[in-house]
Design a protein around this motif. Sequence first.
Motif, short mmCIF file in Angstrom:
data_model
loop_
_atom_site.label_atom_id
_atom_site.label_comp_id
_atom_site.label_asym_id
_atom_site.label_seq_id
_atom_site.Cartn_x
_atom_site.Cartn_y
_atom_site.Cartn_z
N ASN A 67 21.76 -4.01 9.97
CA ASN A 67 19.90 -4.06 9.44
C ASN A 67 20.25 -5.09 8.32
OD1 ASN A 67 17.26 -3.70 10.31
ND2 ASN A 67 17.26 -2.60 8.22
N LEU A 68 19.29 -5.97 9.24
CA LEU A 68 19.11 -7.41 8.25
C LEU A 68 17.58 -7.80 7.78
CD1 LEU A 68 22.48 -9.86 8.52
CD2 LEU A 68 21.47 -7.64 6.53
N THR A 69 16.84 -7.29 8.86
CA THR A 69 15.68 -7.25 9.10
C THR A 69 14.36 -6.74 7.81
OG1 THR A 69 15.96 -5.89 11.85
CG2 THR A 69 13.47 -6.36 10.49
N GLN A 75 6.84 -15.68 -0.24
CA GLN A 75 5.21 -16.09 -0.08
C GLN A 75 4.26 -14.97 -0.88
OE1 GLN A 75 4.18 -13.36 3.81
NE2 GLN A 75 5.82 -12.42 3.40
N ARG A 76 3.21 -15.87 -1.40
CA ARG A 76 2.29 -15.08 -2.41
C ARG A 76 2.31 -13.45 -2.47
NH1 ARG A 76 -1.42 -16.27 -6.29
NH2 ARG A 76 -0.50 -18.49 -6.78
N TRP A 77 1.95 -12.89 -2.80
CA TRP A 77 1.90 -11.36 -2.41
C TRP A 77 0.66 -10.95 -2.46
CZ3 TRP A 77 6.24 -8.91 -6.10
CH2 TRP A 77 7.30 -9.38 -5.56
N THR A 78 -0.02 -11.26 -1.53
CA THR A 78 -1.85 -10.64 -1.37
C THR A 78 -1.27 -9.20 -0.64
OG1 THR A 78 -1.46 -11.23 1.12
CG2 THR A 78 -2.16 -13.28 -0.83
N SER A 79 -2.55 -8.73 -0.31
CA SER A 79 -2.26 -6.95 -0.35
C SER A 79 -1.67 -7.78 1.69
CB SER A 79 -3.58 -6.68 -0.01
OG SER A 79 -4.42 -7.03 -1.52
N ALA A 80 -2.24 -8.35 1.85
CA ALA A 80 -1.90 -8.26 3.35
C ALA A 80 -0.40 -8.76 3.86
CB ALA A 80 -2.53 -8.96 4.41
N ALA A 81 0.32 -9.09 2.72
CA ALA A 81 1.74 -9.66 2.89
C ALA A 81 2.40 -8.53 2.28
CB ALA A 81 1.79 -10.86 1.81
N LYS A 82 1.99 -8.13 1.43
CA LYS A 82 3.29 -6.67 0.68
C LYS A 82 2.63 -5.94 1.75
CE LYS A 82 2.00 -6.46 -4.30
NZ LYS A 82 0.75 -5.58 -5.20
N GLN A 83 1.74 -5.61 2.88
CA GLN A 83 1.69 -4.69 3.56
C GLN A 83 3.06 -4.40 4.92
OE1 GLN A 83 -2.05 -3.27 5.28
NE2 GLN A 83 -1.18 -2.15 6.28
N VAL A 85 5.84 -7.01 4.28
CA VAL A 85 7.01 -7.29 3.96
C VAL A 85 7.43 -4.95 3.61
CG1 VAL A 85 7.87 -6.83 1.36
CG2 VAL A 85 6.36 -9.06 2.09
N MET A 86 6.75 -4.29 3.47
CA MET A 86 6.80 -2.91 3.59
C MET A 86 7.07 -2.47 5.00
SD MET A 86 7.48 -0.33 1.59
CE MET A 86 6.11 -0.47 -0.10
N GLN A 87 5.61 -2.47 5.73
CA GLN A 87 5.84 -2.31 6.51
C GLN A 87 7.43 -2.49 7.93
OE1 GLN A 87 3.58 0.22 7.84
NE2 GLN A 87 5.04 0.50 9.20
N SER A 140 10.58 -2.62 -6.58
CA SER A 140 11.33 -1.53 -5.99
C SER A 140 10.87 -0.37 -5.65
CB SER A 140 11.64 -0.85 -7.89
OG SER A 140 10.47 -1.25 -8.77
N GLU A 141 9.50 -0.51 -5.44
CA GLU A 141 8.76 0.47 -4.35
C GLU A 141 9.16 0.08 -3.35
OE1 GLU A 141 4.56 2.18 -3.15
OE2 GLU A 141 4.85 0.49 -4.17
N VAL A 142 10.03 -1.17 -2.46
CA VAL A 142 10.24 -1.49 -1.28
C VAL A 142 11.03 -0.83 -1.19
CG1 VAL A 142 10.46 -3.21 -0.42
CG2 VAL A 142 8.30 -3.48 -1.43
#
Length: 301
Positions: A67-69, A75-83, A85-87, A140-142
């Motif tokens: 799994n490499l997904t 990319q700039r870590w906007t709130s949407a981008a963070k979501q 990345v995590m999701q 680290s949270e991700v």
Amino acid sequence: MRVAIAGGTGFIGRALTKALLERNDEVYIISRQSSSGRSEPSGVTRFTWSELEAVPALLEGIDAIVNLTGESINQRWTSAAKQRVMQSRMTAAARIAKLMQSLKYKPPLVVNASGISAYGISPDGIFDESSPTKVTDFLSEVVQKWEQAADTIPAKRLVKLRVGVVLDKKEGAFPLMAMPYRLFGGGKIGSGKQWLSWIHLEDMIQLILFILDNEDISGPVNGSSPDPVTNDAFGRAIGKAMGRPHWFPVPAALMRVLFGEMSTLLLDGQRALPRKALEHGFTFKYPTVDAAMNELVGSHR
């Protein structure tokens, strides 16, 4: 060996597919897009997540899932981008867990990529696979949540591959890291003391193959070279191999203005060692930063 790769169309996934085909393994790429209208190389079959959810038996009898997904962190870590990345990481792990539960003959191995960020930001710590994980920032949270999601995958052997910065001539972060030196403007970033745990792409691929072939490897595995270096030393190695000066420091404040929170990728780091790989007898083709740089940019002298 029959290997399914989730994220097989990405930077590492494409290189892994090529290496598996070269040793006559069968590759099943899992992606969001179907192969309709395109021809796959001999030995490669492509499935979408939707197809596998409808008919999990398409992967019945495979030997491993890698799994490499994951949404790019570059990319700039906007709130949407963070979501995103995590999701993307949580969703992929959940899909693989569901797929495994649906298979009658479950593959004995799942390799789930995560990151060296598992150990948190540290200016002076030295980490191997026995070190505790720690949440100090977004990345680290991700990784922590990513690995927790991977723990739900019912695999006989689960490997959490904690990937460092993967270096390649054409793809990934390295071409941008080397660009200032090509323009005679290279130098340390911020203090230059932050640690960089890196690995050459060729070693990354060979390490994954090594894990596939060695049944006694499980749990966390640091996918990084035995020669982590500071940002200053890394830049000096680029300059030395390229025949360029290392003289133009970039202030940390400027990086924060340009990249926002994502600047932590360049201003912070971890010093991780691949203890488990070495103990199991893995040999790095590029064990030192100088060896890696000579291959990556040495021809540009």
